[in-house]
Design an enzyme around this catalytic site. Structure first.
Site, PDB file in Angstrom:
ATOM      1  N   GLN A   1       0.759  -1.238   0.022  1.00  0.00           N
ATOM      2  CA  GLN A   1       0.136   0.109   0.004  1.00  0.00           C
ATOM      3  C   GLN A   1       0.916   1.207  -0.195  1.00  0.00           C
ATOM      4  O   GLN A   1       0.499   2.294  -0.023  1.00  0.00           O
ATOM      5  CB  GLN A   1      -0.806  -0.056   1.168  1.00  0.00           C
ATOM      6  CG  GLN A   1      -1.849  -1.250   1.357  1.00  0.00           C
ATOM      7  CD  GLN A   1      -2.665  -1.157   2.656  1.00  0.00           C
ATOM      8  OE1 GLN A   1      -1.934  -1.749   3.777  1.00  0.00           O
ATOM      9  NE2 GLN A   1      -3.648  -0.806   2.376  1.00  0.00           N
ATOM     10  N   ASN A   2       2.326   1.075  -0.003  1.00  0.00           N
ATOM     11  CA  ASN A   2       3.125   1.998   0.239  1.00  0.00           C
ATOM     12  C   ASN A   2       3.519   2.730  -1.255  1.00  0.00           C
ATOM     13  O   ASN A   2       3.762   1.846  -2.103  1.00  0.00           O
ATOM     14  CB  ASN A   2       4.432   1.831   1.065  1.00  0.00           C
ATOM     15  CG  ASN A   2       4.046   1.482   2.449  1.00  0.00           C
ATOM     16  OD1 ASN A   2       2.969   1.805   3.017  1.00  0.00           O
ATOM     17  ND2 ASN A   2       4.704   0.391   2.802  1.00  0.00           N
TER      18      ASN A   2
ATOM     19  N   SER B   1       8.193  -4.276  12.109  1.00  0.00           N
ATOM     20  CA  SER B   1       8.400  -5.303  11.238  1.00  0.00           C
ATOM     21  C   SER B   1      10.083  -5.403  10.718  1.00  0.00           C
ATOM     22  O   SER B   1      10.406  -6.466  10.475  1.00  0.00           O
ATOM     23  CB  SER B   1       7.824  -4.860   9.768  1.00  0.00           C
ATOM     24  OG  SER B   1       8.258  -3.575   9.314  1.00  0.00           O
TER      25      SER B   1
ATOM     26  N   HIS C   1      -1.451   1.203  -4.427  1.00  0.00           N
ATOM     27  CA  HIS C   1      -1.969   2.658  -4.442  1.00  0.00           C
ATOM     28  C   HIS C   1      -1.023   3.284  -5.240  1.00  0.00           C
ATOM     29  O   HIS C   1      -1.071   4.660  -5.197  1.00  0.00           O
ATOM     30  CB  HIS C   1      -1.787   2.919  -2.916  1.00  0.00           C
ATOM     31  CG  HIS C   1      -2.857   2.468  -1.784  1.00  0.00           C
ATOM     32  ND1 HIS C   1      -3.141   2.610  -0.642  1.00  0.00           N
ATOM     33  CD2 HIS C   1      -3.617   1.496  -2.278  1.00  0.00           C
ATOM     34  CE1 HIS C   1      -3.780   1.664  -0.257  1.00  0.00           C
ATOM     35  NE2 HIS C   1      -4.452   1.195  -1.240  1.00  0.00           N
TER      36      HIS C   1
ATOM     37  N   TYR D   1       3.131  -3.395  14.959  1.00  0.00           N
ATOM     38  CA  TYR D   1       3.609  -2.718  16.123  1.00  0.00           C
ATOM     39  C   TYR D   1       2.525  -2.886  17.157  1.00  0.00           C
ATOM     40  O   TYR D   1       2.558  -2.817  18.469  1.00  0.00           O
ATOM     41  CB  TYR D   1       4.271  -1.360  15.864  1.00  0.00           C
ATOM     42  CG  TYR D   1       4.615  -0.755  17.041  1.00  0.00           C
ATOM     43  CD1 TYR D   1       5.807  -1.139  17.889  1.00  0.00           C
ATOM     44  CD2 TYR D   1       4.104   0.327  17.785  1.00  0.00           C
ATOM     45  CE1 TYR D   1       6.208  -0.608  18.970  1.00  0.00           C
ATOM     46  CE2 TYR D   1       4.622   1.054  18.906  1.00  0.00           C
ATOM     47  CZ  TYR D   1       5.822   0.399  19.516  1.00  0.00           C
ATOM     48  OH  TYR D   1       5.964   1.071  20.559  1.00  0.00           O
ATOM     49  N   GLU D   2       1.306  -2.712  16.780  1.00  0.00           N
ATOM     50  CA  GLU D   2      -0.009  -2.597  17.432  1.00  0.00           C
ATOM     51  C   GLU D   2      -0.947  -3.346  16.671  1.00  0.00           C
ATOM     52  O   GLU D   2      -0.847  -3.835  15.516  1.00  0.00           O
ATOM     53  CB  GLU D   2      -0.397  -1.354  17.649  1.00  0.00           C
ATOM     54  CG  GLU D   2      -0.757  -0.462  16.448  1.00  0.00           C
ATOM     55  CD  GLU D   2      -0.925   1.017  16.841  1.00  0.00           C
ATOM     56  OE1 GLU D   2      -0.873   1.346  18.001  1.00  0.00           O
ATOM     57  OE2 GLU D   2      -1.417   1.761  15.818  1.00  0.00           O
TER      58      GLU D   2
END
Length: 243
Positions: free
Chosen positions: A96-97, A232, A114, A215-216
């Site tokens: 998505q980056n 990551s 994207h 991370y969350e």
């Protein structure tokens, strides 16, 4: 924690989100409180914003190109390159980056869901998108060599559809019938942006194994078989057992 086994009978689909790039220092709109120079994200990342003020949009993306040009891939990017080298055509990376960091790291089988910050296309004709690292002076809007119309970044903006060819490539990889077992791993994603957030369900529908490295907790964490909490860039380098 059991390892992620990547052997000759496995194919791996990876999805990366903004969290992976953030570990390299790429700013996200979430970190900017959804604003850029007090402009809401829609003003610089939507067709309506481009039509209203294309020079503003190009100033934003020129700044992003300048900033991203100096950003380096992190160990998470490098781990994915090693996995791809091990698996070959049994590997596909959907991201998505838009910063191009995966390609800079050496990944080859990449789907830019994207779009890509370093590609440009014409807003007014069917010109094929092309590689472009140009940084344009403030107040200017580059013109198309083919039709004289307005060029725009090859980014999927709010309100636009993803490229159906990209979605088809991902879908074909999921549905591939070659005797391998499918594993899906998402990293650095919010789990709230569709259709990427639904890939985990597509994989589970064909009895694939699903991993989340974040991370969350994400919005769709409960739909994954395995959740590894952490950065990551720290988790991926030691997660996989390449057999």
């Amino acid at each position: 924690m059991e390892p992620l086994v990547l052997d000759s009978r496995t194919r791996l689909l990876v999805l990366t989100g903004a969290g992976v790039s953030a570990e390299s220092g790429v700013p996200t709109f979430r970190g900017m409180n959804g604003l850029w120079e007090n402009h809401p994200v829609e003003a610089v990342a939507s067709p309506q914003g481009f039509d209203a003020n294309p020079a503003l949009v190009w100033r934003f993306y020129s700044q992003r190109r300048t900033g991203a040009a100096d950003v380096k891939p992190n160990p998470g990017h490098d781990a994915l390159v090693r996995w791809e080298q091990h698996l070959g055509d049994r590997f596909l990376l959907a991201t998505q980056n838009v910063d191009g960091l995966h390609t800079k790291a050496g990944s080859q089988r990449v789907v830019d869901m994207h779009g890509n910050l370093f590609r440009t296309k014409c807003a007014d004709c069917g010109r094929v998108p092309f590689a472009d690292t140009s940084v344009h002076p403030s107040g200017t809007v580059p013109k198309c060599d083919s039709c004289g119309g307005r060029l725009r970044p090859d980014i999927v903006w709010f309100g636009e559809m993803l490229d159906p060819n990209d979605l088809a490539r991902i879908g074909e990889f999921i549905q591939r019938q070659d005797g391998t077992r499918l594993v899906f791993l998402a990293a650095g994603t919010s789990g709230a942006v569709w259709p990427a957030a639904g890939i985990v369900d597509e994989v589970r529908a064909v009895r694939g194994d699903t991993w989340l490295v974040n991370y969350e907790s994400a919005a769709n964490t409960e739909r994954f078989h395995h959740f590894v909490q952490g950065l990551s860039g720290q988790v991926l380098p030691t997660l996989a057992n390449l057999v």
